[in-house]
Every structure is written in structure tokens, then in C-alpha cells.
Design a protein around this motif. Sequence first.
Motif, PDB file in Angstrom:
ATOM      1  N   MET A 164      -2.325  47.982  46.321  1.00 35.90           N
ATOM      2  CA  MET A 164      -3.075  48.382  45.138  1.00 35.90           C
ATOM      3  C   MET A 164      -4.539  47.976  45.207  1.00 35.90           C
ATOM      4  N   ALA A 165      -4.830  46.928  46.007  1.00 31.62           N
ATOM      5  CA  ALA A 165      -6.195  46.408  46.044  1.00 31.62           C
ATOM      6  C   ALA A 165      -6.411  45.667  47.347  1.00 31.62           C
ATOM      7  N   ASN A 166      -7.679  45.432  47.673  1.00 32.11           N
ATOM      8  CA  ASN A 166      -7.981  44.635  48.865  1.00 32.11           C
ATOM      9  C   ASN A 166      -7.544  43.185  48.674  1.00 32.11           C
ATOM     10  N   ILE A 167      -7.797  42.637  47.497  1.00 29.58           N
ATOM     11  CA  ILE A 167      -7.335  41.291  47.169  1.00 29.58           C
ATOM     12  C   ILE A 167      -6.927  41.260  45.700  1.00 29.58           C
ATOM     13  N   ALA A 168      -6.069  40.319  45.357  1.00 25.58           N
ATOM     14  CA  ALA A 168      -5.659  40.109  43.963  1.00 25.58           C
ATOM     15  C   ALA A 168      -5.679  38.611  43.692  1.00 25.58           C
ATOM     16  N   LEU A 169      -6.418  38.213  42.670  1.00 19.33           N
ATOM     17  CA  LEU A 169      -6.586  36.803  42.346  1.00 19.33           C
ATOM     18  C   LEU A 169      -6.295  36.577  40.868  1.00 19.33           C
ATOM     19  N   GLY A 170      -5.819  35.396  40.537  1.00 16.28           N
ATOM     20  CA  GLY A 170      -5.543  35.062  39.146  1.00 16.28           C
ATOM     21  C   GLY A 170      -6.478  33.986  38.631  1.00 16.28           C
ATOM     22  N   PHE A 171      -6.692  34.000  37.307  1.00 18.65           N
ATOM     23  CA  PHE A 171      -7.441  32.937  36.646  1.00 18.65           C
ATOM     24  C   PHE A 171      -6.450  31.980  36.002  1.00 18.65           C
ATOM     25  N   CYS A 172      -6.639  30.687  36.249  1.00 22.09           N
ATOM     26  CA  CYS A 172      -5.696  29.683  35.745  1.00 22.09           C
ATOM     27  C   CYS A 172      -6.258  28.874  34.579  1.00 22.09           C
ATOM     28  N   MET A 173      -7.374  29.299  33.992  1.00 25.74           N
ATOM     29  CA  MET A 173      -7.946  28.547  32.888  1.00 25.74           C
ATOM     30  C   MET A 173      -6.975  28.534  31.706  1.00 25.74           C
ATOM     31  N   ARG A 174      -6.953  27.411  30.992  1.00 25.25           N
ATOM     32  CA  ARG A 174      -6.130  27.308  29.791  1.00 25.25           C
ATOM     33  C   ARG A 174      -7.045  26.936  28.625  1.00 25.25           C
ATOM     34  N   PHE A 175      -6.979  27.734  27.562  1.00 25.68           N
ATOM     35  CA  PHE A 175      -7.872  27.554  26.414  1.00 25.68           C
ATOM     36  C   PHE A 175      -7.122  27.291  25.107  1.00 25.68           C
ATOM     37  N   VAL A 176      -5.792  27.223  25.132  1.00 29.86           N
ATOM     38  CA  VAL A 176      -5.044  27.184  23.875  1.00 29.86           C
ATOM     39  C   VAL A 176      -4.672  25.772  23.435  1.00 29.86           C
ATOM     40  N   ARG A 215      -5.377  30.094  51.462  1.00 32.92           N
ATOM     41  CA  ARG A 215      -6.552  30.297  52.309  1.00 32.92           C
ATOM     42  C   ARG A 215      -6.661  31.724  52.836  1.00 32.92           C
ATOM     43  N   ASP A 216      -5.521  32.379  53.108  1.00 27.97           N
ATOM     44  CA  ASP A 216      -5.590  33.705  53.735  1.00 27.97           C
ATOM     45  C   ASP A 216      -5.724  34.848  52.730  1.00 27.97           C
ATOM     46  N   TRP A 217      -5.720  34.540  51.428  1.00 31.04           N
ATOM     47  CA  TRP A 217      -5.817  35.615  50.435  1.00 31.04           C
ATOM     48  C   TRP A 217      -7.184  36.293  50.445  1.00 31.04           C
ATOM     49  N   LEU A 218      -8.194  35.593  50.900  1.00 36.19           N
ATOM     50  CA  LEU A 218      -9.552  36.147  50.896  1.00 36.19           C
ATOM     51  C   LEU A 218      -9.983  36.624  52.272  1.00 36.19           C
ATOM     52  N   GLU A 219      -9.041  36.746  53.167  1.00 36.99           N
ATOM     53  CA  GLU A 219      -9.372  37.088  54.554  1.00 36.99           C
ATOM     54  C   GLU A 219     -10.185  38.379  54.626  1.00 36.99           C
ATOM     55  N   GLY A 220     -11.327  38.300  55.275  1.00 40.02           N
ATOM     56  CA  GLY A 220     -12.199  39.444  55.426  1.00 40.02           C
ATOM     57  C   GLY A 220     -13.249  39.563  54.339  1.00 40.02           C
ATOM     58  N   PHE A 221     -13.129  38.735  53.284  1.00 41.33           N
ATOM     59  CA  PHE A 221     -14.064  38.849  52.162  1.00 41.33           C
ATOM     60  C   PHE A 221     -14.734  37.520  51.802  1.00 41.33           C
ATOM     61  N   GLY A 222     -14.385  36.471  52.521  1.00 41.03           N
ATOM     62  CA  GLY A 222     -14.996  35.192  52.214  1.00 41.03           C
ATOM     63  C   GLY A 222     -14.005  34.062  52.405  1.00 41.03           C
ATOM     64  N   THR A 223     -14.397  32.884  51.976  1.00 45.14           N
ATOM     65  CA  THR A 223     -13.552  31.689  52.071  1.00 45.14           C
ATOM     66  C   THR A 223     -13.257  31.172  50.666  1.00 45.14           C
ATOM     67  N   ARG A 224     -12.475  30.114  50.583  1.00 45.10           N
ATOM     68  CA  ARG A 224     -12.154  29.518  49.282  1.00 45.10           C
ATOM     69  C   ARG A 224     -13.348  28.775  48.684  1.00 45.10           C
ATOM     70  N   ASP A 225     -14.490  28.840  49.341  1.00 47.44           N
ATOM     71  CA  ASP A 225     -15.701  28.219  48.791  1.00 47.44           C
ATOM     72  C   ASP A 225     -16.583  29.221  48.056  1.00 47.44           C
TER      73      ASP A 225
END
Length: 304
Positions: free
Chosen positions: A1-13, A47-57
Amino acid sequence: MANIALGFCMRFVFGQLPSAEQLLMGLERRSAKHCNPGDHWLDEVCRDWLEGFGTRDIGFLELCAKFDSIEVWIDPQPNDQLVLVWLLDLLRPYKEITTKLSLVHTDDSVADYAAESVAKWKLPAFEVADDHLVMASRAWRAYRAETPKSCFDLLMTDLMIFPRLRSALIALLEELPDKVTGLGASEMDMLGCVNEGHTDPKYISEARWYRDVFEEGEASDALIALAEHSAPPVLLGDPAFDNEDRYFGRSEWRVTLTELGRSLVAREDDLWRHNPIKRWWGGTELTNERLWRWDRETRLLIAP
């Protein structure tokens, strides 16, 4: 469906909201400022989720610039709706990114389904317009405000541009102190669960999931907080153990209601008549002097 898929883990409640500066720092390129686990937005990413698009930094805005289109999939839970309005408010000045954005509203938590199943979903994607950005900024400012009044006022407006936001706001307002008992809806559910004979603290926290406001760790913190009042509505066991020991099973004691707890279940007493209150709801600090309450029968916000 996409080149990469990432989630946001922020909690505000639950608990005090991070400052705008803290949230922005979390999205920057990793540096010495990100010294604690969870400080950087990609700390939970393999670490490999961003392969080809950058690093975890990589920084969030820097990563967004690499793509021609970006879909934001939003679960219906209150925290996810808050993450949505925060994210759109954050991105509002960056037209080069907002013009690539589309929103996909889900009816359930995507993480509960296998990736192969989600890939077959045919959910519509809505391009982000200025109206989305304006309403998101208003909603995020309202939740960060010093009182809940702006969130209550939002319920009087047309929120269909975000189809799950109204129900999310109502669920959040239900967690304000009740007009009679002074407890939030999830806290009352916990006491009701104990009143029905359940004594396992983990079960009592897990059973709160159906409200979809708190996750298990937040529910356990709320249960422990109830037991730590000078006049507690619940007891978690032998004083020789601290409440965290009791919750995580390092003690064999189980949750029981006190006389005050039974009175609260019967809606015959007010927790804050016996205890000082100091907790947060969004940007609102609740104290005995400024105790905003919510009437669950008539859905009215009651000023202190």
C-alpha cells in the motif's frame, strides 16, 4: 500500500500534556537532546522499516519531504483523534507537506488486524484542505486550554469534517470529575468492577478498554492513584508493599472497596470532600479550588 508505514505513539489522554517545545523536539533529527527512551519519534521503529529512505535518526519533516503523497490513517479512539488534530496543527505552516496529505478514517484500530487484511480495505482518502487545518488548530488549542470550556463549546459546532472527533470529545469530557461523585467515567467503572466481585487489579484495568480512552498502563496508574488518596475508595493490600508492587502481583493482596468506595458506587458521596485533588485533564489542572465537573445525565460542563 505504501513505501513505508509508521505509527505515532504519543499519548495525550492521561497526565500532564508535553509542552509544544517537547513535542516539536521529539520530531527533530536525532541529537544529544534525545537522551531518554521515547524522546525521538522513531524510537519504537525497527531499523529496517526506513530502508532506502533514511535512518532512525531522521526528522519527521525531513522524511515527509521525500514523498509525493502521504496518507494519515486515523483510528477512532480519543487519543488517536487528539494525535490527528495535533499533527495537522503542527503541519499547518508547511504547505509543501499539507498539499500532499490525505486522511483515511478507520472504524477500528488498524494495529488489531494483520497487514494482509488491512491491505484489502477500500477506505476513502480525503485530501486535506484549509478547513481541516483550521478546525484541527481550534480543537488542539481547545484541548490544551486552561479550562475544558473550549472543548465543550466545540460540541456546539459542526465537526463533520472530522467524523470521529465529536464522540472522542464526549468520551474525554466523561473523564472529568462527575457532578456527584467527583470521579471520571473510567474511575467509576473500576469501582463498579470491584463492587461486582472482581479483585484482580490487572483484570480491573483491562476491563476498562471498552471505553477506549485509557490504555492498560494508564488505567493501572489511575487505579493505583485511587488507592493512594488519604481517604482511598479502594485498597490494594498490605501496607508493607507499595501500590506498584501490589498491582504487578509482587503481593498476593487484591483490590477491595472501602466504605467510601461503596458510597461512591451508590453515588452518595464525593471523593474530593475527603481528599485533595491535583490531576490533569488536557491542559486543565484540576484542583479543589478549580474543580471543573461534568454532568453525565445532561452532558453539561459545570464551572467551579
